[in-house]
Every structure is written in structure tokens, then in C-alpha cells.
Enzyme design. Structure first.
Site, PDB file in Angstrom:
ATOM      1  N   ASP A  12       0.830  -1.203   0.000  1.00 26.11           N
ATOM      2  CA  ASP A  12       0.000   0.000   0.000  1.00 26.11           C
ATOM      3  C   ASP A  12       0.866   1.255   0.000  1.00 26.11           C
ATOM      4  O   ASP A  12       1.969   1.255   0.547  1.00 26.11           O
ATOM      5  CB  ASP A  12      -0.899  -0.034   1.252  1.00 26.11           C
ATOM      6  CG  ASP A  12      -2.105   0.876   1.122  1.00 26.11           C
ATOM      7  OD1 ASP A  12      -2.281   1.501   0.063  1.00 26.11           O
ATOM      8  OD2 ASP A  12      -2.868   0.959   2.103  1.00 26.11           O
ATOM      9  N   HIS A  29       3.032   3.295  -8.934  1.00 28.66           N
ATOM     10  CA  HIS A  29       2.841   1.862  -9.201  1.00 28.66           C
ATOM     11  C   HIS A  29       4.085   1.268  -9.878  1.00 28.66           C
ATOM     12  O   HIS A  29       4.480   0.145  -9.598  1.00 28.66           O
ATOM     13  CB  HIS A  29       1.609   1.643 -10.085  1.00 28.66           C
ATOM     14  CG  HIS A  29       0.312   2.006  -9.409  1.00 28.66           C
ATOM     15  ND1 HIS A  29       0.034   1.645  -8.105  1.00 28.66           N
ATOM     16  CD2 HIS A  29      -0.779   2.692  -9.843  1.00 28.66           C
ATOM     17  CE1 HIS A  29      -1.169   2.094  -7.771  1.00 28.66           C
ATOM     18  NE2 HIS A  29      -1.685   2.745  -8.808  1.00 28.66           N
ATOM     19  N   LEU A 122      11.610 -20.040  -4.194  1.00 30.38           N
ATOM     20  CA  LEU A 122      10.443 -19.384  -3.595  1.00 30.38           C
ATOM     21  C   LEU A 122       9.180 -19.585  -4.443  1.00 30.38           C
ATOM     22  O   LEU A 122       9.243 -19.530  -5.676  1.00 30.38           O
ATOM     23  CB  LEU A 122      10.739 -17.882  -3.498  1.00 30.38           C
ATOM     24  CG  LEU A 122       9.591 -16.990  -3.042  1.00 30.38           C
ATOM     25  CD1 LEU A 122       9.608 -16.861  -1.528  1.00 30.38           C
ATOM     26  CD2 LEU A 122       9.674 -15.617  -3.667  1.00 30.38           C
TER      27      LEU A 122
HETATM   28  C1  FPP Z   1      -1.725   0.309  -3.322  1.00 27.66           C
HETATM   29  O1  FPP Z   1      -1.313   1.635  -3.512  1.00 27.66           O
HETATM   30  C2  FPP Z   1      -1.276  -0.543  -4.379  1.00 27.66           C
HETATM   31  C3  FPP Z   1      -2.067  -1.137  -5.319  1.00 27.66           C
HETATM   32  C4  FPP Z   1      -3.518  -0.954  -5.397  1.00 27.66           C
HETATM   33  C5  FPP Z   1      -1.525  -2.000  -6.343  1.00 27.66           C
HETATM   34  C6  FPP Z   1      -0.270  -2.742  -6.025  1.00 27.66           C
HETATM   35  C7  FPP Z   1       0.483  -2.854  -7.282  1.00 27.66           C
HETATM   36  C8  FPP Z   1       1.810  -2.802  -7.440  1.00 27.66           C
HETATM   37  C9  FPP Z   1       2.745  -2.753  -6.317  1.00 27.66           C
HETATM   38  C10 FPP Z   1       2.445  -2.749  -8.771  1.00 27.66           C
HETATM   39  C11 FPP Z   1       2.151  -3.869  -9.697  1.00 27.66           C
HETATM   40  C12 FPP Z   1       2.153  -5.209  -9.082  1.00 27.66           C
HETATM   41  C13 FPP Z   1       2.864  -6.266  -9.506  1.00 27.66           C
HETATM   42  C14 FPP Z   1       2.710  -7.616  -8.874  1.00 27.66           C
HETATM   43  C15 FPP Z   1       3.828  -6.124 -10.593  1.00 27.66           C
HETATM   44  P1  FPP Z   1      -2.430   2.734  -3.628  1.00 27.66           P
HETATM   45  O2  FPP Z   1      -2.578   3.088  -5.057  1.00 27.66           O
HETATM   46  O3  FPP Z   1      -3.693   2.302  -2.965  1.00 27.66           O
HETATM   47  O4  FPP Z   1      -1.735   3.899  -2.836  1.00 27.66           O
HETATM   48  P2  FPP Z   1      -2.421   5.051  -1.993  1.00 27.66           P
HETATM   49  O5  FPP Z   1      -3.237   4.397  -0.913  1.00 27.66           O
HETATM   50  O6  FPP Z   1      -1.263   5.814  -1.468  1.00 27.66           O
HETATM   51  O7  FPP Z   1      -3.252   5.840  -2.962  1.00 27.66           O
END
Ligand code: FPP
Length: 222
Positions: A12, A29, A122
Site C-alpha cells: 500500500d 505503481h 520461492l
Molecule cells: C496500493 O497503492 C497498491 C495497489 C492498489 C496496487 C499494487 C500494485 C503494485 C505494487 C504494482 C504492480 C504489481 C505487480 C505484482 C507487478 P495505492 O494506489 O492504494 O496507494 P495510496 O493508498 O497511497 O493511494
């Protein structure tokens, strides 16, 4: 140091990371996807057996179309990196409701799953289009269809994957909730919350979480 056998992470804070730097959310992201690569490699080196990452929830479809598209593209790119990984060490599996995902992503997922199936390192379990309540409902249906007795063992065979329960669940960015992640599997998991945002979560932050886990006493209700 006790190394947890199964670590699950709610990644997150990508959006906040980008905002703080005056960048577009998608840049957060992108850097987050880099953390996925770094942490996967490091977890494998440390001898973690299973790593489950919450990459896209069933609720994330409510985000703007452009952000969804960017996430799907990043996902494909990251899967490609695992496909072309010369070490051939990491086995990739998925905890996913396959219903809404774009065909291109599904094809890539199946390809990675197949080509990495024999890898001995893993096991990376990617939760993509994942929601725990959905997983539980689908498992109940499967149990019924197969005419199985509703025992714990039978039920767990009907979940997306039947991995050992996570020993440690990490959530980054300071939020302290489960957000429909592994509701069944988290019954006796240890929780670790850190203010570090996911794009900044690298080797040292991961090791800190494991050290914290290592100092805990687990009794599983006994
Ligand atoms: C939360 O940050 C993250 C996500 C909803 C997506 C997680 C995705 C990735 C880490 C990148 C792609 C994944 C892979 C497996 C390659 P948020 O957007 O909710 O952040 P915020 O709460 O600060 O807005």
C-alpha cells in the site's frame, strides 16, 4: 533469526509516494513494481518458502480506467521479467478470480504458471483480482459441487491455493486493516504494520519486519 515460511504483503502507498514527489499515481505503481522484484528476489535469498503479494483486489476495478490499464500493463511487464529470469528459481502461482481479467493478462498468467511450475525456489503467489470473501464463497460452491463434507481440510482444498497459512502479514503505508485479504488464512498470522510506503519498501524494511516477527511468541491459542 526465525525466517517465516510464508509471508503475505498488502502493498500500500504507491499513490501517496507519487503524490509526495509531484508525480502521477502510475509512477508510484511503477516504482512499486520494482519493489515487487526486489522483495521477491530477497525473500528467495533469505529462504522464505512462500510470498503472497496483494497486487489487485476485486474492489480495485472501481479505480479510474487509466489507472487500471496502467496496473494491468505493469503486471504483464513484471510477469515477463519472471518468464525471462535466467535463474529459473521462482515458481509463480496465482490467487485470482479469473472472471474479469483481460484476456492478455490471463494468457500471460497461464504462461508464467506453466513455465515456472518446476522451479524449486520461492513460491510467489500473486493475488490479482483477489477478494477473500469471493474466494470463500467460490470454495463453498466447489465443496457443494464436489459433494464433499464441509471439513477444514476439504474446504481448504477448494480455496484458490492450498498453501500453509501465512506466518506474517505485512501492510505498508501506515494503514492498519486487512481489506478483504486472506480472511480465512490469517486466523493465527502475526501482523506487522509499517509507515514505509510500498515503493520505498526494500531489503532493510523487509528485514526489520522479519526481525520483529522473530522476537514474537506464537501460541496458536494454546
Ligand atoms: C496500493 O497503492 C497498491 C495497489 C492498489 C496496487 C499494487 C500494485 C503494485 C505494487 C504494482 C504492480 C504489481 C505487480 C505484482 C507487478 P495505492 O494506489 O492504494 O496507494 P495510496 O493508498 O497511497 O493511494
Amino acid at each position: 533469526m526465525k525466517i517465516p515460511k510464508h509471508i503475505a504483503i498488502i502493498m500500500d502507498g504507491n499513490g501517496r509516494w507519487a503524490k509526495a514527489k509531484g508525480l502521477a499515481r502510475t509512477e508510484g505503481h511503477r516504482e512499486g513494481a520494482r519493489s515487487v522484484e526486489v522483495i521477491t528476489k530477497y525473500a528467495n535469498e533469505l529462504g522464505v518458502k512462500y510470498l503472497t503479494l496483494y497486487a489487485f483486489s476485486t474492489e480495485n476495478w472501481a479505480r479510474p480506467k487509466t489507472e487500471i490499464l496502467a496496473l494491468m500493463t505493469l503486471l504483464e511487464e513484471t510477469l515477463d521479467k519472471f518468464l525471462n529470469n535466467p535463474d529459473k528459481d521462482i515458481k509463480v502461482i496465482f490467487s485470482s478470480s479469473r472472471k474479469k481479467l483481460p484476456k492478455k493478462v490471463l494468457t500471460k498468467m497461464e504462461q508464467v504458471e506453466k513455465e515456472s511450475a518446476k522451479n524449486k525456489g520461492l513460491i510467489l503467489n500473486l493475488a490479482i483480482n483477489y477478494g477473500s470473501r469471493q474466494e470463500i464463497l467460490e470454495a463453498v460452491l466447489k465443496l457443494q459441487e464436489k459433494g464433499l463434507k464441509p471439513t477444514k481440510a476439504n474446504f481448504e482444498k477448494c480455496l484458490y491455493n492450498n498453501l500453509p497459512d501465512p506466518d506474517l502479514i505485512i501492510r505498508t503505508s501506515g494503514e492498519q486493516r486487512l481489506s478483504n485479504f486472506l480472511l480465512w488464512q490469517a486466523a493465527y498470522s502475526e501482523f506487522y504494520f509499517t509507515k514505509t510506503l510500498w515503493p520505498d519498501f526494500r531489503e532493510k524494511a523487509f528485514l526489520d519486519a522479519i526481525k520483529d516477527f522473530s522476537a514474537r511468541q506464537r501460541r496458536f491459542g494454546a
